[in-house]
Write a protein that holds these residues in place. Structure first.
Motif, short mmCIF file in Angstrom:
data_model
loop_
_atom_site.label_atom_id
_atom_site.label_comp_id
_atom_site.label_asym_id
_atom_site.label_seq_id
_atom_site.Cartn_x
_atom_site.Cartn_y
_atom_site.Cartn_z
N THR A 1 4.39 -1.67 1.56
CA THR A 1 3.54 -1.02 0.57
C THR A 1 2.20 -0.64 1.20
O THR A 1 1.74 -1.26 2.15
CB THR A 1 3.29 -1.94 -0.64
N ASN A 2 1.59 0.38 0.65
CA ASN A 2 0.30 0.84 1.17
C ASN A 2 -0.87 -0.03 0.71
O ASN A 2 -1.88 -0.15 1.40
CB ASN A 2 0.03 2.29 0.74
N GLY B 1 -6.19 -8.31 2.45
CA GLY B 1 -5.48 -7.40 3.34
C GLY B 1 -4.60 -8.17 4.30
O GLY B 1 -4.51 -9.40 4.25
N LYS B 2 -3.93 -7.48 5.18
CA LYS B 2 -2.99 -8.11 6.10
C LYS B 2 -3.71 -9.04 7.07
O LYS B 2 -4.77 -8.73 7.58
CB LYS B 2 -2.22 -7.03 6.87
N ARG B 3 -3.08 -10.20 7.30
CA ARG B 3 -3.62 -11.15 8.26
C ARG B 3 -3.13 -10.77 9.65
O ARG B 3 -2.02 -11.09 10.05
CB ARG B 3 -3.18 -12.58 7.92
N VAL C 1 -1.36 -15.98 -7.20
CA VAL C 1 -2.25 -14.85 -6.94
C VAL C 1 -3.62 -15.37 -6.52
O VAL C 1 -4.16 -16.27 -7.16
CB VAL C 1 -2.42 -13.98 -8.21
N SER C 2 -4.17 -14.82 -5.48
CA SER C 2 -5.55 -15.10 -5.09
C SER C 2 -6.25 -13.75 -4.85
O SER C 2 -5.89 -13.02 -3.93
CB SER C 2 -5.61 -15.94 -3.81
N ILE C 3 -7.23 -13.47 -5.67
CA ILE C 3 -7.90 -12.18 -5.60
C ILE C 3 -8.95 -12.16 -4.49
O ILE C 3 -9.71 -13.11 -4.33
CB ILE C 3 -8.58 -11.85 -6.95
N GLY C 4 -8.95 -11.07 -3.74
CA GLY C 4 -9.94 -10.86 -2.69
C GLY C 4 -10.45 -9.43 -2.72
O GLY C 4 -10.56 -8.82 -3.79
N ASP C 5 -10.69 -8.87 -1.55
CA ASP C 5 -11.25 -7.53 -1.46
C ASP C 5 -10.29 -6.42 -1.89
O ASP C 5 -10.72 -5.34 -2.31
CB ASP C 5 -11.69 -7.25 -0.02
#
Length: 365
Positions: free
Chosen positions: A14-15, A22-24, A335-339
Motif C-alpha cells: 500500500t502507498n 512509516g516503514k521501519r 493501532v498506534s497512531i504516529g505521523d
C-alpha cells in the motif's frame, strides 16, 4: 504463501498506512544522523559525552536524580526488579497478569533471577487499589504499566495511581513504572512526565514505540539505584562498546515527536470513531486514552484478512499487516497512531471506512 503472509505483503504494497510513523527501515537512522558532526566521539562502554548528556537530559525530563541508557527495556526492567528484591531481601514482585515480563520474556525474571511473580487483578481489567490492598503475600516491588497495552491501552485514573503510590511508600514497597509508552499518556492525564514519575521509585521508558527510534530504553531513579543498575547492565552484556546509533536516534526522535503526543492522541480518538461507526467493528477502549487502542472485528480471522486485502487493493491504504484470532468468530489488532495518519486526506480515510462498513454488512457479520 499463507493467507497471513498474503495480508502482510498486501499491507506492505500500500502507498499509505493509517498508523505508525512509516516503514521501519534504515532511513530512520539516516535521518537521525544527518545533522550530527561526524567527528563527534562515540560513547565507550557506557561513558562519554554523547551518552552522559542524553542520560542527564532524560533524568531531568522524568524528574529523577539520574538515568541510565539500556539497549532494551526487557533488560532494564528485569534489572530494576532485581535491585528492589535484593534491597528488601525478598524475591517476590507483583504486576498485571498480562505484564510484558510475564508473557513476552520467556520467564526471564524467574529463570535468571529466581524472582516469583504475584499476579494482580483479572487479566481483562486494570489493577485497582483494592487489588493491592488485598494482596496476601509480601512483595518487594509492584510494577504498574501505563498504559496497559494488552487490554487496549487502558489507563487507571491519576487518583488511583496516587493511592497505590502512597500505600506502597507506607509499606516499604518499591513502585516501578513500566512507562514504555509514558509520553503517549501525558495528554490524557494532563500531567508532565515528572509529575507522573514522582509517584514511582523507578521508571522505564522506550525510544522505539511512540517515539519511533531504532531501539533503546532509559531506566531512571535515585543515584544509588542507577549505580546498581550499571553493574547489572555490565553483567547482562548491555554495555556494548558503543550505543551511539541508538542514542542519537532516541535523542533525535524524542525532540522530533515528544511534542506531538497531543496530536497523536486526538487523531486516535478520531480514528476510533471511524472504526466504531462500521458494522461488526469495535474498539477497546471505545474512546482511546492514548495514541493506541485495539480494533476488534466480529468476523473470522481468515475471512477478515481477505476483506482487508480487498480494501488495500481498492484504496492503496493499509490498516494492518496482521490479525490475531480472539475466538473462531472474532479477531483483532493493535493501532498506534504516529505521523502517518495526519498525512492522509480526510476523504481518503472516509472512503476506507465506507468500504469497510459495506464489506462487513455484505458479508453478513
Amino acid at each position: 504463501m499463507s493467507e497471513t503472509n498474503f495480508l502482510l505483503e498486501a499491507f506492505k504494497q500500500t502507498n499509505d498506512q493509517l498508523a505508525g510513523h512509516g516503514k521501519r527501515n534504515v532511513q530512520i537512522l539516516k535521518e537521525a544522523l544527518q545533522e550530527v558532526d561526524g567527528q563527534q566521539e562515540s560513547d565507550v562502554y557506557g561513558s562519554g559525552q554523547i551518552i552522559e548528556e542524553f542520560q542527564a537530559k532524560m533524568a531531568t525530563y522524568l524528574g529523577k536524580e539520574t538515568a541510565v541508557f539500556f539497549p532494551s527495556g526487557t533488560m532494564a526492567q528485569q534489572i530494576a526488579l532485581r535491585i528492589w528484591c535484593d534491597e528488601k531481601g525478598l524475591k517476590k514482585v507483583a504486576y498485571h497478569p498480562l505484564c510484558h515480563l510475564e508473557i513476552h520474556e520467556e520467564d526471564g525474571l524467574k529463570e535468571l533471577h529466581h524472582i516469583e511473580s504475584i499476579l494482580l487483578a483479572d487479566k481483562s481489567r486494570l489493577i485497582e487499589l483494592d487489588d493491592v490492598l488485598s494482596m496476601k503475600e509480601e512483595v518487594a516491588s509492584i510494577l504498574l504499566e501505563l498504559p496497559q497495552r494488552e487490554i487496549g491501552g487502558q489507563l487507571a485514573d491519576f487518583e488511583t495511581l496516587e493511592s497505590i503510590s502512597n500505600y506502597c511508600r507506607q509499606r516499604g514497597i518499591k513502585l516501578h513504572l513500566d512507562g514504555a509508552r509514558l509520553l503517549e499518556v501525558l495528554p490524557y492525564y494532563q500531567k508532565t512526565a515528572a509529575e507522573i514519575c514522582r509517584l514511582f521509585d523507578s521508571v522505564y521508558i522506550s525510544f522505539y514505540k511512540g517515539i519511533g527510534g531504532i531501539a533503546g530504553a532509559i531506566l531512571a531513579g535515585d543515584k544509588e539505584f542507577t549505580e546498581k543498575s550499571k553493574v547489572w547492565k555490565r553483567r547482562y552484556g548491555g554495555d556494548l562498546i558503543s550505543l551511539y546509533p541508538y542514542i542519537v536516534s532516541a535523542n533525535y526522535y524524542f525532540d522530533e515527536r515528544s511534542s506531538k503526543m497531543e496530536k497523536y492522541y486526538e487523531d486516535a480518538k478520531e480514528l476510533a470513531k471511524f472504526f466504531n461507526s462500521c458494522h461488526a467493528v469495535s474498539t477497546i477502549p471505545i474512546e482511546p486514552v492514548s495514541n493506541m487502542f485495539h480494533v476488534h472485528f466480529h468476523a473470522p480471522k481468515e475471512r477478515m484478512e481477505s476483506l482487508l486485502v480487498e480494501i488495500y487493493k481498492e484504496t492503496s491504504i493499509g490498516l494492518t499487516g496482521y490479525l490475531r484470532e480472539v475466538t473462531k468468530d472474532t479477531c483483532s489488532y493493535e493501532v498506534s497512531i504516529g505521523d502517518q495518519y495526519a498525512k492522509l486526506l480526510e476523504e481518503k480515510v472516509k472512503h476506507v471506512f465506507q468500504l469497510l462498513d459495506e464489506k462487513m454488512k455484505s458479508s453478513g457479520y
